[in-house]
Write an enzyme that holds these catalytic residues in place. Structure first.
Site, short mmCIF file in Angstrom:
data_model
loop_
_atom_site.label_atom_id
_atom_site.label_comp_id
_atom_site.label_asym_id
_atom_site.label_seq_id
_atom_site.Cartn_x
_atom_site.Cartn_y
_atom_site.Cartn_z
N GLU A 110 -2.73 74.83 52.62
CA GLU A 110 -3.05 73.71 51.74
C GLU A 110 -4.45 73.18 52.03
O GLU A 110 -5.21 72.85 51.11
CB GLU A 110 -2.01 72.59 51.94
CG GLU A 110 -1.84 71.68 50.76
CD GLU A 110 -0.60 70.78 50.92
OE1 GLU A 110 0.49 71.24 50.54
OE2 GLU A 110 -0.73 69.67 51.42
N GLU A 167 -6.94 75.47 50.55
CA GLU A 167 -6.95 75.28 49.10
C GLU A 167 -7.74 74.02 48.73
O GLU A 167 -8.53 74.02 47.78
CB GLU A 167 -5.50 75.17 48.62
CG GLU A 167 -5.30 75.46 47.15
CD GLU A 167 -3.85 75.27 46.73
OE1 GLU A 167 -2.96 75.14 47.60
OE2 GLU A 167 -3.60 75.24 45.51
N CYS A 197 4.78 69.52 49.56
CA CYS A 197 5.78 69.79 50.61
C CYS A 197 7.14 69.22 50.27
O CYS A 197 8.15 69.64 50.82
CB CYS A 197 5.37 69.13 51.92
SG CYS A 197 3.74 69.58 52.42
N SER A 244 -0.96 71.45 44.89
CA SER A 244 -1.23 72.64 45.68
C SER A 244 -0.13 73.66 45.39
O SER A 244 1.03 73.30 45.16
CB SER A 244 -1.20 72.26 47.16
OG SER A 244 -1.01 73.41 47.95
N LYS A 262 16.24 69.46 49.77
CA LYS A 262 16.01 70.76 50.41
C LYS A 262 17.16 71.72 50.14
O LYS A 262 16.97 72.93 50.13
CB LYS A 262 15.84 70.58 51.92
CG LYS A 262 14.54 69.90 52.32
CD LYS A 262 13.36 70.83 52.22
CE LYS A 262 12.06 70.10 52.52
NZ LYS A 262 10.88 70.86 52.10
N GLU A 273 16.25 73.04 46.89
CA GLU A 273 15.03 73.84 46.98
C GLU A 273 15.33 75.26 47.47
O GLU A 273 14.85 76.24 46.92
CB GLU A 273 14.01 73.17 47.92
CG GLU A 273 12.67 73.91 47.98
CD GLU A 273 11.73 73.35 49.04
OE1 GLU A 273 12.18 73.08 50.17
OE2 GLU A 273 10.54 73.19 48.74
N GLU A 322 13.15 81.47 42.73
CA GLU A 322 11.87 82.08 43.16
C GLU A 322 11.77 82.19 44.69
O GLU A 322 10.87 82.84 45.19
CB GLU A 322 10.68 81.31 42.58
CG GLU A 322 10.51 79.86 43.03
CD GLU A 322 11.23 78.85 42.14
OE1 GLU A 322 12.24 79.22 41.51
OE2 GLU A 322 10.78 77.69 42.10
N CYS A 368 9.75 61.35 54.97
CA CYS A 368 10.98 62.07 55.35
C CYS A 368 11.84 61.28 56.33
O CYS A 368 13.07 61.44 56.36
CB CYS A 368 10.64 63.41 55.97
SG CYS A 368 9.47 64.35 55.00
#
Lengths: 160, 592
Positions: free
Chosen positions: B286, B289, B312, B332, B371, B374, B379, B516
């Site tokens: 990141e 980037e 994230c 990102s 999560k 996720e 993908e 978090c």
């Protein structure tokens, strides 16, 4: 509350957008917008709520919450001739329930349902402010006073 | 400031005008019981629908009992919080609530941590009159990839609705219907899965009962641990170590990193690794980037999209895919640390230990419920094999440790395994709001300027304000940074990006208030924001104690690039460590 899946036509979407715009797309005007939409479509299917949600930027969950809170709003289409029986205190004590039973029998409907040909729907409501005429029945905009169970068949005949 | 003086339970207190009676009472050390009211003071979050009526008090001169959460203090007011009348009223309200509530406390997921259960205990309820004739309203149970809704247990406190709408502006939940059919539900009472829900889990974090809970994956983990053909590895997110101890009676803010590692090893995991390692890896990708986009921008390249947004947080990713799909090329492309870890574990590490990816099971311990969703995204699988097989929350891990009769308090400190267990202080601070961008700045600054940072602490990026900004001097270039935590705050920054008003070069977003550490999978704070502050302090303490505090100095990260990935943003890195986003906004279908 179940909902019927429908697809809106472009002119329906345009109409909803016009209604929202006439209230400046103000989220505070949600109830007024829903009134106008129900006036136009006869009911408020999920798809109408979604367009309103986009226009007023109000979550569709909120709109559904409002519609399920106020008994005036409905997500099932009403018949061409919506029959409403007043179940307010005055009408109730003067026999509204027997009148309602007669409509149920004649139309073969439960409260909240619509005939398969879309002609009649049946609902009950609370006090229309005509207690002197109790029991009161409304068909569309027309009011019938002092209705007895025997009158039911004749009332329906007017709309055959 | 104008103040008023009043008497509560024979004690005099002076408070600013407009203060509610419950807050004035708290100032005197009197906790008036409540089920719906909740305040997270430091995060500016308050729920007061005056719905439960448990907090009623007697106000001298008033005919009716007053709900203390919405009753404002007045000069010379005399309040009594526990008269016979008050106690009888509370008891009756409680009996009404319980008469429409299931009595399966023994096997309820919230048992022992349920505010309704505690209240029944506190009020000494021993029977529920009339329950033999009363029927209980029942609802269809709804299980999504992350969250279970069991509305039989809902008491209509509406905290979840407030979190979902006011704080997160997600708008997935609303109060619907009336009377016994009243519930908090998505539009059309559809399943959560078909709503705008981001799985941030903040509804679960504030639910006082078992109405909203996480999908429990510990039985799946137990099954794989018992399977001798599987190699099972575990990764632990930074925020877990700062909160797990709370569920074993430790003070909030107690770091249990070493004890947690020992417990995981005792549970039978073959390798105990750290998501913080992948956080360092995230910074490499990141940060590179960011510098690439920044340099192109400075050279006048109009295609370089700025600001760059961090990616994230899976709740945040779900949010912009739903509400800002037109901006999906702005964040990102770097995967989250959880998914980077999975991708590296099932390629680089699987090769190293010569285990086929199908026999390697990756479990993540996360402070997060999004999560869970996720790791199930298509993908993030290869040949139907997920990069991360199961994600369990901090709460689930605590339950797992207790089931195995391991006493966390009495464990020695263990060390993470190599090579995916080594991390820097930069990886640790990912758990706090502002931490990801601080970690990125530490690395980007040194890579961009070629100078060594005197001091890696950027305190201007820290804090609990909902939206923060800071400017960091990058060798004469003022790097403008925006930070938001809570999705409602993120929406403000995103609206500016959409309208072209945003002046930032980089924006960090975390979906949960506090980051978090305040995640939907963490031990319940029960409305005490001091707990969240204590966790934040613990995270910064762990960072400070690390010998290496910049991601690009992590020797195992350097080795990973040398042996496997080449350099940051290389083709291989792109293939394994980057992703793409989808437009998930529901479209209005028009009949042709």
């Amino acid at each position: 509350m179940s909902s019927i899946k429908i697809e809106l036509r472009q002119e329906d979407v345009t109409k909803i957008k016009e209604i929202c715009a006439s209230f400046n797309n103000d989220p505070q005007e949600l109830i007024n917008v829903l009134h106008k939409c129900q006036e136009h479509f006869g009911y408020l299917p999920a798809e109408v709520q979604e367009v309103v949600s986009n226009e007023l930027v109000v979550p569709v969950a909120k709109i559904y919450g409002v519609i399920t809170f106020y008994s005036f709003f409905t997500m099932t289409p009403k018949g061409k001739h919506p029959v409403s029986i007043c179940m307010g205190t005055a009408c109730y004590v003067r026999g509204a329930e027997k009148v309602l039973d007669e409509f149920r029998k004649e139309l073969g409907l439960q409260v909240g349902q619509t005939t398969s040909d879309g002609k009649f729907s049946l609902s009950s409501l609370r006090c229309v402010g005509a207690c002197g005429l109790a029991p009161v029945v409304m068909v569309g905009d027309k009011t019938y006073g002092r209705v007895a169970p025997d009158d039911v068949r004749n009332i329906l005949k007017e709309y055959e | 400031m104008e103040t008023v003086k009043l008497t509560i339970d024979n004690k005099v207190v002076e408070v600013p005008k407009g203060t509610t009676v419950n807050k004035a009472a708290r100032q005197l050390g009197i906790e008036i019981p409540t089920l719906c009211y909740m305040e997270l003071h430091d995060l500016n979050i308050e729920n007061k629908p005056a719905g439960c009526r448990i907090c009623v008090v007697e106000v001298q001169g008033r005919r009716n009992l007053a709900p203390s959460c919405v009753t404002k203090c007045e000069e010379n007011m005399v309040v009594k919080t526990h008269t016979t009348r008050v106690l009888n009223a509370r008891r009756m309200v409680m009996e009404f609530i319980l008469s429409d509530h299931p009595k399966d406390c023994l096997i309820c997921a919230k048992s022992g941590n349920c505010e309704l259960q505690s209240m029944a205990h506190q009020l000494g309820i021993r029977e529920i009159p009339g329950q033999e004739i009363a029927s209980i309203s029942t609802y269809r149970k709804d299980t999504s990839p992350s969250i279970i809704r069991d509305l039989d247990k809902c008491i209509m406190c509406r905290r979840c609705e407030m979190m979902c709408n006011t704080v997160q502006t997600v708008g997935a939940l609303s109060a619907v219907n009336r009377g016994f059919m009243a519930a908090v539900a998505p539009a059309f009472e559809q399943n959560l899965e078909y709503s705008t829900c981001t799985y941030c889990g903040q509804c679960v974090a504030v639910c006082p009962t078992g109405a909203l809970t996480e999908v429990d994956h510990t039985p799946d983990v137990l099954r794989t641990l018992a399977d001798p053909t599987k190699t099972v590895i575990v990764q632990t997110a930074p925020a877990v170590r700062a909160a797990l101890g709370e569920l074993f009676g430790m003070e909030p803010g107690t770091l249990v990193t070493g004890k947690m590692v020992t417990a995981l090893r005792a549970l039978g995991f073959d390798y105990v690794f750290d998501t913080d390692f992948a956080a360092d890896l995230t910074i490499m990708e990141e940060g590179t980037e960011l510098l690439d986009r920044l340099n192109r921008h400075l050279k006048g390249d109009k295609t370089a999209r700025l600001p760059i947004l961090t990616s994230c947080c899976p709740g945040w990713v779900n949010f912009f895919e739903e509400y800002f799909p037109d901006l999906k090329d702005v964040p990102s492309t770097a995967k989250s640390p959880q998914q980077m870890f999975g991708a590296i574990a099932k390629t680089y590490f699987a090769e190293k230990i010569k285990v086929d990816r199908k026999d390697l099971v990756v479990v993540s311990i996360m402070p997060c419920l999004a999560k869970k969703y996720e790791c199930q995204r298509e993908e993030f699988s290869t040949d139907n094999n997920r990069d991360v097989d199961f994600s369990i929350s901090t709460r689930e891990l605590a339950s797992f440790i207790k089931q195995a009769n391991i006493d966390l308090n009495n464990l020695d400190d263990g060390e993470f395994d190599d090579p995916l267990g080594e991390s820097t202080g930069a990886g640790v601070i990912f758990g706090n709001t502002g931490g990801v961008i601080e970690a990125a700045v530490r690395t980007a600054y040194e890579l961009h300027t070629g100078k060594k940072l005197e001091r890696p602490d950027f305190t201007e990026l820290r804090g609990l304000e909902g939206v923060r900004e800071a400017t960091i001097d990058f060798n004469g270039i003022p790097l403008k940074i925006g930070i938001a935590h809570g999705l409602g705050n993120a929406r403000k920054l995103l609206d500016d990006v959409r309208s072209g008003k945003s002046q930032y070069h980089a924006i960090e977003v975390m979906a949960c208030p506090g980051g978090c550490i305040g995640g939907g999978g963490q031990p319940l704070h029960h409305g005490n924001s001091d707990i969240i502050k204590a966790r934040a302090a613990a995270i910064y303490a762990e960072d400070k104690s690390k010998p290496i505090r910049k991601s690009h100095e992590n020797p195992f990260i350097i080795k990973l690039y040398e042996e496997f990935l080449g350099k940051p943003n290389s083709e291989k890195a792109h293939h394994l460590l980057h992703t793409h986003y989808f437009d998930k906004k529901k479209k209005i279908v028009v009949k042709q």
